[in-house]
Design a protein around this motif. Sequence first.
Motif, PDB file in Angstrom:
ATOM      1  N   TYR A  22      39.711  42.855  48.621  1.00  0.00           N
ATOM      2  CA  TYR A  22      39.485  44.108  47.891  1.00  0.00           C
ATOM      3  C   TYR A  22      40.603  45.106  48.193  1.00  0.00           C
ATOM      4  N   LYS A  23      41.037  45.153  49.434  1.00  0.00           N
ATOM      5  CA  LYS A  23      42.147  46.047  49.806  1.00  0.00           C
ATOM      6  C   LYS A  23      43.427  45.626  49.069  1.00  0.00           C
ATOM      7  N   GLU A  24      43.678  44.326  48.997  1.00  0.00           N
ATOM      8  CA  GLU A  24      44.837  43.825  48.262  1.00  0.00           C
ATOM      9  C   GLU A  24      44.727  44.171  46.775  1.00  0.00           C
ATOM     10  N   ASP A 129      39.113  47.935  33.686  1.00  0.00           N
ATOM     11  CA  ASP A 129      39.035  49.299  33.169  1.00  0.00           C
ATOM     12  C   ASP A 129      38.553  50.168  34.320  1.00  0.00           C
ATOM     13  N   GLY A 130      39.493  50.853  34.972  1.00  0.00           N
ATOM     14  CA  GLY A 130      39.140  51.596  36.183  1.00  0.00           C
ATOM     15  C   GLY A 130      38.693  50.616  37.252  1.00  0.00           C
ATOM     16  N   TYR A 131      37.462  50.766  37.697  1.00  0.00           N
ATOM     17  CA  TYR A 131      36.889  49.839  38.678  1.00  0.00           C
ATOM     18  C   TYR A 131      35.783  49.007  38.040  1.00  0.00           C
ATOM     19  N   THR A 132      35.971  48.706  36.759  1.00  0.00           N
ATOM     20  CA  THR A 132      35.047  47.820  36.053  1.00  0.00           C
ATOM     21  C   THR A 132      35.820  46.587  35.608  1.00  0.00           C
ATOM     22  N   PHE A 133      35.367  45.435  36.075  1.00  0.00           N
ATOM     23  CA  PHE A 133      35.959  44.167  35.680  1.00  0.00           C
ATOM     24  C   PHE A 133      35.262  43.738  34.393  1.00  0.00           C
ATOM     25  N   PRO A 141      30.720  46.301  37.381  1.00  0.00           N
ATOM     26  CA  PRO A 141      31.214  47.408  38.210  1.00  0.00           C
ATOM     27  C   PRO A 141      31.520  46.913  39.625  1.00  0.00           C
ATOM     28  N   LEU A 142      32.722  47.179  40.098  1.00  0.00           N
ATOM     29  CA  LEU A 142      33.166  46.662  41.390  1.00  0.00           C
ATOM     30  C   LEU A 142      32.736  47.534  42.566  1.00  0.00           C
ATOM     31  N   ILE A 143      32.667  48.830  42.377  1.00  0.00           N
ATOM     32  CA  ILE A 143      32.355  49.727  43.496  1.00  0.00           C
ATOM     33  C   ILE A 143      30.986  49.436  44.094  1.00  0.00           C
TER      34      ILE A 143
END
Length: 163
Positions: A22-24, A129-133, A141-143
Amino acid sequence: MEKWRIYIQEALCQIDFAKRAYKEFEQALLLGDAVTVFYSLHHFIVHATNVDKLLDLKNNPRRAKLLEGHVNLKDVDLKLIRKLRNHLEHFDERLDVWVGNHDGHAFFDMNIITGTKGFPNKIFLRALDGYTFKFYGEDFPLIPIFESIEKLNSQLLITLESG
Protein backbone atom coordinates in the motif's frame (compact mmCIF):
# COMPACT_ATOMS: atom_id res chain seq x y z
CA MET A 1 5.26 -22.39 20.60
CA GLU A 2 1.50 -22.61 20.86
CA LYS A 3 -0.05 -23.53 17.51
CA TRP A 4 -2.50 -20.63 17.46
CA ARG A 5 0.43 -18.22 17.55
CA ILE A 6 1.69 -19.54 14.21
CA TYR A 7 -1.51 -18.36 12.51
CA ILE A 8 -1.40 -14.98 14.23
CA GLN A 9 2.24 -14.47 13.29
CA GLU A 10 1.54 -15.37 9.66
CA ALA A 11 -1.44 -13.01 9.58
CA LEU A 12 0.83 -10.26 10.93
CA CYS A 13 3.41 -11.09 8.24
CA GLN A 14 0.76 -10.82 5.52
CA ILE A 15 -0.45 -7.54 7.05
CA ASP A 16 3.11 -6.21 6.91
CA PHE A 17 3.36 -7.21 3.24
CA ALA A 18 -0.02 -5.57 2.53
CA LYS A 19 1.04 -2.36 4.27
CA ARG A 20 4.31 -2.29 2.32
CA ALA A 21 2.45 -2.76 -0.96
CA TYR A 22 0.00 0.00 0.00
CA LYS A 23 2.88 2.37 0.77
CA GLU A 24 4.42 1.56 -2.62
CA PHE A 25 1.02 2.21 -4.22
CA GLU A 26 0.80 5.64 -2.56
CA GLN A 27 4.34 6.55 -3.64
CA ALA A 28 3.62 5.48 -7.22
CA LEU A 29 0.37 7.45 -7.16
CA LEU A 30 2.24 10.60 -6.17
CA LEU A 31 4.62 10.03 -9.07
CA GLY A 32 1.82 9.25 -11.52
CA ASP A 33 3.41 5.87 -12.28
CA ALA A 34 0.33 3.94 -13.44
CA VAL A 35 2.07 0.59 -13.94
CA THR A 36 3.52 0.60 -10.42
CA VAL A 37 0.19 1.82 -9.00
CA PHE A 38 -1.62 -1.23 -10.36
CA TYR A 39 1.25 -3.60 -9.63
CA SER A 40 1.32 -2.45 -6.00
CA LEU A 41 -2.47 -2.51 -5.67
CA HIS A 42 -2.54 -6.09 -6.90
CA HIS A 43 0.00 -7.08 -4.25
CA PHE A 44 -1.89 -5.17 -1.57
CA ILE A 45 -5.08 -7.00 -2.49
CA VAL A 46 -3.41 -10.42 -2.52
CA HIS A 47 -1.81 -9.96 0.91
CA ALA A 48 -4.91 -8.41 2.48
CA THR A 49 -6.96 -11.34 1.19
CA ASN A 50 -4.40 -13.79 2.55
CA VAL A 51 -5.08 -12.32 5.99
CA ASP A 52 -8.82 -12.68 5.47
CA LYS A 53 -8.40 -16.30 4.38
CA LEU A 54 -6.09 -17.14 7.29
CA LEU A 55 -8.57 -15.79 9.80
CA ASP A 56 -11.76 -17.01 8.10
CA LEU A 57 -12.73 -19.37 10.87
CA LYS A 58 -16.09 -20.34 9.35
CA ASN A 59 -14.48 -22.33 6.55
CA ASN A 60 -11.84 -24.14 8.59
CA PRO A 61 -13.13 -25.80 11.79
CA ARG A 62 -9.70 -27.08 12.82
CA ARG A 63 -8.14 -23.62 12.59
CA ALA A 64 -11.21 -22.14 14.29
CA LYS A 65 -10.68 -24.48 17.25
CA LEU A 66 -7.01 -23.47 17.54
CA LEU A 67 -7.79 -19.75 17.35
CA GLU A 68 -10.91 -19.87 19.52
CA GLY A 69 -10.63 -17.30 22.29
CA HIS A 70 -7.53 -15.73 20.74
CA VAL A 71 -8.94 -13.81 17.76
CA ASN A 72 -11.73 -11.25 17.79
CA LEU A 73 -12.75 -10.17 14.30
CA LYS A 74 -16.15 -8.66 15.02
CA ASP A 75 -15.01 -5.09 14.22
CA VAL A 76 -12.97 -5.99 11.13
CA ASP A 77 -14.44 -6.67 7.70
CA LEU A 78 -12.19 -7.71 4.84
CA LYS A 79 -14.88 -9.37 2.70
CA LEU A 80 -14.92 -6.49 0.20
CA ILE A 81 -11.32 -7.22 -0.69
CA ARG A 82 -12.13 -10.86 -1.35
CA LYS A 83 -14.47 -9.99 -4.22
CA LEU A 84 -11.81 -7.80 -5.80
CA ARG A 85 -9.17 -10.50 -5.35
CA ASN A 86 -11.49 -13.01 -7.02
CA HIS A 87 -11.82 -10.65 -9.98
CA LEU A 88 -8.04 -10.36 -10.27
CA GLU A 89 -7.42 -14.06 -9.71
CA HIS A 90 -9.90 -14.91 -12.47
CA PHE A 91 -8.84 -12.02 -14.66
CA ASP A 92 -8.85 -14.14 -17.82
CA GLU A 93 -12.53 -15.01 -17.30
CA ARG A 94 -13.47 -11.40 -16.54
CA LEU A 95 -11.57 -10.25 -19.61
CA ASP A 96 -13.39 -12.80 -21.79
CA VAL A 97 -16.76 -11.43 -20.65
CA TRP A 98 -15.63 -7.82 -20.91
CA VAL A 99 -14.30 -8.33 -24.45
CA GLY A 100 -17.43 -10.29 -25.38
CA ASN A 101 -19.59 -7.35 -24.25
CA HIS A 102 -17.35 -4.71 -25.84
CA ASP A 103 -19.36 -2.85 -28.44
CA GLY A 104 -16.67 -0.47 -29.64
CA HIS A 105 -17.13 2.03 -26.80
CA ALA A 106 -14.16 3.87 -25.34
CA PHE A 107 -12.49 2.11 -22.44
CA PHE A 108 -10.00 2.77 -19.67
CA ASP A 109 -7.42 0.24 -18.55
CA MET A 110 -4.75 0.91 -15.93
CA ASN A 111 -5.49 4.62 -15.88
CA ILE A 112 -5.17 7.04 -12.99
CA ILE A 113 -8.19 9.28 -13.34
CA THR A 114 -9.99 11.83 -11.19
CA GLY A 115 -13.70 12.50 -11.00
CA THR A 116 -15.27 10.08 -13.42
CA LYS A 117 -18.82 11.40 -13.22
CA GLY A 118 -20.75 10.81 -16.39
CA PHE A 119 -18.75 7.83 -17.60
CA PRO A 120 -20.58 4.48 -17.62
CA ASN A 121 -19.01 1.78 -15.46
CA LYS A 122 -18.67 -0.58 -18.42
CA ILE A 123 -15.80 1.48 -19.82
CA PHE A 124 -13.50 0.73 -16.88
CA LEU A 125 -11.55 -2.49 -17.00
CA ARG A 126 -9.02 -1.23 -14.41
CA ALA A 127 -8.80 2.38 -13.30
CA LEU A 128 -8.00 4.34 -10.18
CA ASP A 129 -10.20 7.30 -9.30
CA GLY A 130 -8.69 8.89 -6.21
CA TYR A 131 -8.61 6.03 -3.72
CA THR A 132 -11.28 4.01 -5.50
CA PHE A 133 -10.16 1.05 -7.57
CA LYS A 134 -12.57 0.71 -10.47
CA PHE A 135 -12.57 -2.78 -11.89
CA TYR A 136 -14.90 -4.60 -14.19
CA GLY A 137 -17.76 -2.16 -13.64
CA GLU A 138 -17.45 -2.04 -9.85
CA ASP A 139 -15.96 0.44 -7.40
CA PHE A 140 -13.75 -0.77 -4.56
CA PRO A 141 -12.87 1.89 -1.97
CA LEU A 142 -9.29 1.31 -0.80
CA ILE A 143 -9.18 3.45 2.34
CA PRO A 144 -11.68 1.37 4.36
CA ILE A 145 -9.79 -1.79 3.39
CA PHE A 146 -6.48 -0.29 4.49
CA GLU A 147 -8.04 0.96 7.73
CA SER A 148 -9.36 -2.56 8.44
CA ILE A 149 -5.87 -3.95 7.89
CA GLU A 150 -4.42 -1.38 10.31
CA LYS A 151 -7.07 -2.14 12.93
CA LEU A 152 -6.54 -5.87 12.59
CA ASN A 153 -2.79 -5.36 12.92
CA SER A 154 -3.29 -3.63 16.27
CA GLN A 155 -5.71 -6.30 17.50
CA LEU A 156 -3.40 -9.16 16.56
CA LEU A 157 -0.38 -7.53 18.20
CA ILE A 158 -2.38 -7.15 21.41
CA THR A 159 -3.49 -10.79 21.10
CA LEU A 160 0.12 -11.98 20.87
CA GLU A 161 1.25 -9.83 23.78
CA SER A 162 -1.61 -10.81 26.09
CA GLY A 163 -1.96 -14.46 25.05
